[in-house]
Design a protein around this motif. Structure first.
Motif, mmCIF file in Angstrom:
data_model
loop_
_atom_site.group_PDB
_atom_site.id
_atom_site.type_symbol
_atom_site.label_atom_id
_atom_site.label_comp_id
_atom_site.label_asym_id
_atom_site.label_seq_id
_atom_site.Cartn_x
_atom_site.Cartn_y
_atom_site.Cartn_z
ATOM 1 N N ASP A 186 0.923 -1.160 0.016
ATOM 2 C CA ASP A 186 -0.164 0.142 -0.115
ATOM 3 C C ASP A 186 0.920 1.093 0.083
ATOM 4 O OD1 ASP A 186 -2.085 -1.609 0.027
ATOM 5 O OD2 ASP A 186 -2.453 -1.398 2.311
ATOM 6 N N ASN A 187 2.051 1.120 0.746
ATOM 7 C CA ASN A 187 3.020 2.162 0.688
ATOM 8 C C ASN A 187 4.190 1.842 1.337
ATOM 9 O OD1 ASN A 187 4.390 4.571 1.498
ATOM 10 N ND2 ASN A 187 2.569 5.799 2.100
ATOM 11 N N PRO A 188 4.990 1.289 0.527
ATOM 12 C CA PRO A 188 6.134 0.649 0.716
ATOM 13 C C PRO A 188 7.264 1.417 1.716
ATOM 14 C CG PRO A 188 5.908 0.063 -1.589
ATOM 15 C CD PRO A 188 4.845 1.220 -0.931
ATOM 16 N N VAL A 189 7.508 2.703 1.367
ATOM 17 C CA VAL A 189 8.251 3.632 2.252
ATOM 18 C C VAL A 189 7.695 3.606 3.668
ATOM 19 C CG1 VAL A 189 8.956 6.080 2.333
ATOM 20 C CG2 VAL A 189 9.159 5.003 0.247
ATOM 21 N N ALA A 190 6.341 4.052 3.741
ATOM 22 C CA ALA A 190 5.838 4.070 5.154
ATOM 23 C C ALA A 190 5.813 2.796 5.724
ATOM 24 C CB ALA A 190 4.360 4.611 4.861
ATOM 25 N N ALA A 191 5.668 1.715 5.037
ATOM 26 C CA ALA A 191 5.535 0.219 5.766
ATOM 27 C C ALA A 191 7.076 0.178 6.239
ATOM 28 C CB ALA A 191 5.086 -0.598 4.589
ATOM 29 N N SER A 192 7.946 0.295 5.498
ATOM 30 C CA SER A 192 9.461 0.472 6.164
ATOM 31 C C SER A 192 9.870 1.158 7.076
ATOM 32 C CB SER A 192 10.374 0.756 4.815
ATOM 33 O OG SER A 192 11.913 0.799 5.093
ATOM 34 N N ARG A 193 9.386 2.315 7.154
ATOM 35 C CA ARG A 193 9.464 3.161 8.380
ATOM 36 C C ARG A 193 8.669 2.603 9.397
ATOM 37 N NH1 ARG A 193 12.911 5.739 11.535
ATOM 38 N NH2 ARG A 193 12.022 7.495 12.596
ATOM 39 N N LEU A 194 7.541 2.277 9.539
ATOM 40 C CA LEU A 194 6.915 1.457 10.629
ATOM 41 C C LEU A 194 7.696 0.287 11.216
ATOM 42 C CD1 LEU A 194 3.212 1.771 9.389
ATOM 43 C CD2 LEU A 194 4.175 2.873 11.348
ATOM 44 N N ARG A 195 8.115 -0.571 10.242
ATOM 45 C CA ARG A 195 8.946 -1.812 10.711
ATOM 46 C C ARG A 195 10.293 -1.265 11.409
ATOM 47 N NH1 ARG A 195 7.746 -3.803 5.342
ATOM 48 N NH2 ARG A 195 9.883 -3.000 4.804
ATOM 49 N N GLN A 196 10.885 -0.095 10.963
ATOM 50 C CA GLN A 196 11.852 0.333 11.764
ATOM 51 C C GLN A 196 11.675 0.806 13.065
ATOM 52 O OE1 GLN A 196 13.771 3.704 9.761
ATOM 53 N NE2 GLN A 196 15.676 3.406 10.956
ATOM 54 N N LEU A 197 10.511 1.584 13.161
ATOM 55 C CA LEU A 197 10.123 2.116 14.393
ATOM 56 C C LEU A 197 9.495 0.981 15.240
ATOM 57 C CD1 LEU A 197 7.717 4.856 13.284
ATOM 58 C CD2 LEU A 197 9.774 5.248 14.602
ATOM 59 N N GLY A 198 9.040 0.054 14.925
ATOM 60 C CA GLY A 198 8.709 -1.154 15.431
ATOM 61 C C GLY A 198 9.876 -1.943 16.110
ATOM 62 N N ARG A 199 11.348 -1.795 15.362
ATOM 63 C CA ARG A 199 12.392 -2.482 16.038
ATOM 64 C C ARG A 199 12.917 -1.605 17.175
ATOM 65 N NH1 ARG A 199 12.988 -3.728 10.311
ATOM 66 N NH2 ARG A 199 14.471 -1.911 10.227
ATOM 67 N N MET A 200 12.673 -0.416 16.748
ATOM 68 C CA MET A 200 13.398 0.590 17.885
ATOM 69 C C MET A 200 12.376 0.590 19.048
ATOM 70 S SD MET A 200 13.852 4.002 15.247
ATOM 71 C CE MET A 200 14.095 5.293 16.793
ATOM 72 N N ASP A 201 11.270 0.042 19.108
ATOM 73 C CA ASP A 201 10.531 -0.036 20.248
ATOM 74 C C ASP A 201 10.737 -1.219 20.802
ATOM 75 O OD1 ASP A 201 8.739 2.258 20.068
ATOM 76 O OD2 ASP A 201 7.362 1.300 18.691
ATOM 77 N N LYS A 202 11.139 -2.427 20.407
ATOM 78 C CA LYS A 202 11.467 -3.583 20.959
ATOM 79 C C LYS A 202 12.825 -3.135 21.676
ATOM 80 C CE LYS A 202 8.939 -6.827 17.770
ATOM 81 N NZ LYS A 202 9.373 -7.851 16.707
ATOM 82 N N LEU A 203 13.721 -2.737 21.120
ATOM 83 C CA LEU A 203 14.985 -2.421 21.784
ATOM 84 C C LEU A 203 14.955 -1.414 22.703
ATOM 85 C CD1 LEU A 203 17.351 -1.802 18.617
ATOM 86 C CD2 LEU A 203 17.111 -4.117 20.158
ATOM 87 N N ALA A 204 14.047 -0.342 22.656
ATOM 88 C CA ALA A 204 13.606 0.492 23.878
ATOM 89 C C ALA A 204 13.193 -0.086 24.806
ATOM 90 C CB ALA A 204 12.757 1.669 23.436
ATOM 91 N N ALA A 205 12.191 -1.057 24.498
ATOM 92 C CA ALA A 205 11.775 -1.860 25.709
ATOM 93 C C ALA A 205 12.692 -2.593 26.637
ATOM 94 C CB ALA A 205 10.527 -2.903 25.112
ATOM 95 N N ILE A 206 13.776 -3.033 26.042
ATOM 96 C CA ILE A 206 14.937 -3.672 26.758
ATOM 97 C C ILE A 206 15.392 -2.402 27.501
ATOM 98 C CG2 ILE A 206 16.923 -4.858 26.708
ATOM 99 C CD1 ILE A 206 16.135 -5.938 23.956
ATOM 100 N N ASP A 207 15.912 -1.489 27.157
ATOM 101 C CA ASP A 207 16.532 -0.322 27.765
ATOM 102 C C ASP A 207 15.616 0.154 28.772
ATOM 103 O OD1 ASP A 207 18.724 -0.374 25.976
ATOM 104 O OD2 ASP A 207 17.760 1.071 24.679
ATOM 105 N N SER A 208 14.265 0.325 28.647
ATOM 106 C CA SER A 208 13.336 0.626 29.648
ATOM 107 C C SER A 208 13.345 -0.263 30.970
ATOM 108 C CB SER A 208 12.052 0.818 29.046
ATOM 109 O OG SER A 208 12.000 1.971 28.238
ATOM 110 N N ALA A 209 13.277 -1.758 30.581
ATOM 111 C CA ALA A 209 13.363 -2.645 31.645
ATOM 112 C C ALA A 209 14.606 -2.601 32.591
ATOM 113 C CB ALA A 209 13.146 -4.050 31.056
ATOM 114 N N ASN A 210 15.834 -2.334 31.815
ATOM 115 C CA ASN A 210 17.228 -2.253 32.532
ATOM 116 C C ASN A 210 16.945 -0.956 33.491
ATOM 117 O OD1 ASN A 210 18.042 -4.419 31.542
ATOM 118 N ND2 ASN A 210 19.031 -3.472 29.751
ATOM 119 N N ALA A 211 16.330 0.065 32.893
ATOM 120 C CA ALA A 211 16.487 1.466 33.686
ATOM 121 C C ALA A 211 15.488 1.120 34.800
ATOM 122 C CB ALA A 211 15.772 2.492 32.733
#
Length: 308
Positions: free
Chosen positions: A44-69
């Motif tokens: 539907d929108n390859p560029v937007a979908a790619s950015r959403l996947r990137q944001l999703g990965r960032m959220d998963k990594l941030a969740a680990i950092d938040s748990a450590n904090a």
């Protein structure tokens, strides 16, 4: 000229295609409402979908950092509370030492003070062996067991590691999750290195020993009142370190929350939907579909098929 049958078939085909298109659009809007996303497929929108996947990965990594904090915050807060207990005990021990050193104190009072100091030492030992939320030694560094162990003579020995473990907070930042027992229990007494547990045992043993004459016991207690000031200073310095680390972790947690809000907002702008607007659009689409179906039924009833 096209015959009446061909005209009627063309009418049916156009109507079917039109209503099918409207129905598919309504289904698309319903899917958006159920998923909360306007991107059903990456195509539907390859560029937007790619950015959403990137944001999703960032959220998963941030969740680990938040748990450590959060873990660091919990451990440091618990360490701060435990250090305050030790500080309170030292203040009480100093009061007892002054009482024992008083000229008017009796041998019976001295014995009672020795008993209380012996019990206080065991309480401080229990505090030094406290565990964090994960069940690890709070003041044992990276050790998983107790920070201090009693030998056959009842003397406490530090059995933890030399330094506390580090927790990653993301962006190349980390924080020590606590402090080791020696960092606050060790101090100098009379120019000699000692630790609070050993010092309190020596003091209590002296006050409990009936063979020690009264004058000597009072002299020892008088020196203890002065030495314990150094022990309290050691604990206060460690409390300052803990407080600084805790403030840093809370600052990092605030930044993590802000970044999470930014990512959420960006995700909403890229792939999110306006529920009120989408519901209104769906209702409008359903109205158009119902009108189209009603119009088709009326026109179909006027078809030349009815005259053949």
């Amino acid at each position: 000229m096209p015959g009446p049958v061909n005209s009627t078939l063309a009418f049916y085909d156009r109507s079917t295609m039109q209503m099918g298109s409207i129905r598919r659009e309504a289904e698309r809007l319903q899917e958006q409402l159920s998923t909360g996303s306007k991107l059903s497929r990456s195509s539907d929108n390859p560029v937007a979908a790619s950015r959403l996947r990137q944001l999703g990965r960032m959220d998963k990594l941030a969740a680990i950092d938040s748990a450590n904090a959060a873990r660091a915050n919990d451990s440091l807060s618990l360490a701060g509370s435990s250090l305050q207990l030790v500080a309170d005990d030292i203040v009480r021990a100093r009061e007892l030492a002054l009482w024992a050193a008083n000229a008017s104190s009796s041998p019976q009072e001295r014995y009672s003070i020795g008993q209380e100091l012996a019990q206080m030492r065991l309480g401080i030992l229990a505090t030094a062996n406290a565990r964090d939320s994960s069940g690890n030694a709070l003041f044992g560094g990276a050790a998983t067991g107790d920070a201090y162990a009693l030998d056959g003579n009842g003397d406490a020995t530090y059995v933890g590691t030399a330094a506390a473990g580090e927790l990653s907070l993301g962006d190349g930042q980390s924080v020590s999750r606590g402090v080791t027992g020696p960092s606050f229990l060790d101090f100098q007494a009379g120019g000699q290195n000692t630790d609070l547990l050993a010092y309190l045992r020596q003091l209590s043993d002296t006050l409990l020993d009936p063979t020690v004459d009264d004058a000597m016991a009072k002299e020892v207690a008088r020196g203890a009142a002065k030495d314990l000031d150094g022990s309290l200073d050691s604990v206060v310095r460690t409390q300052t370190v803990i407080g600084a680390r805790l403030a840093w972790v809370e600052t990092v947690q605030g930044r993590q929350e802000t970044k999470a809000q930014v990512r959420t907002a960006e995700s909403g702008e890229i792939g999110g939907i306006d529920f009120a607007e989408t519901i209104a659009e769906l209702q409008q689409m359903m109205t158009v579909l119902e009108a189209s179906q009603a119009g088709f039924s009326r026109l179909a009833s006027l078809s030349l098929f009815n005259s053949i």
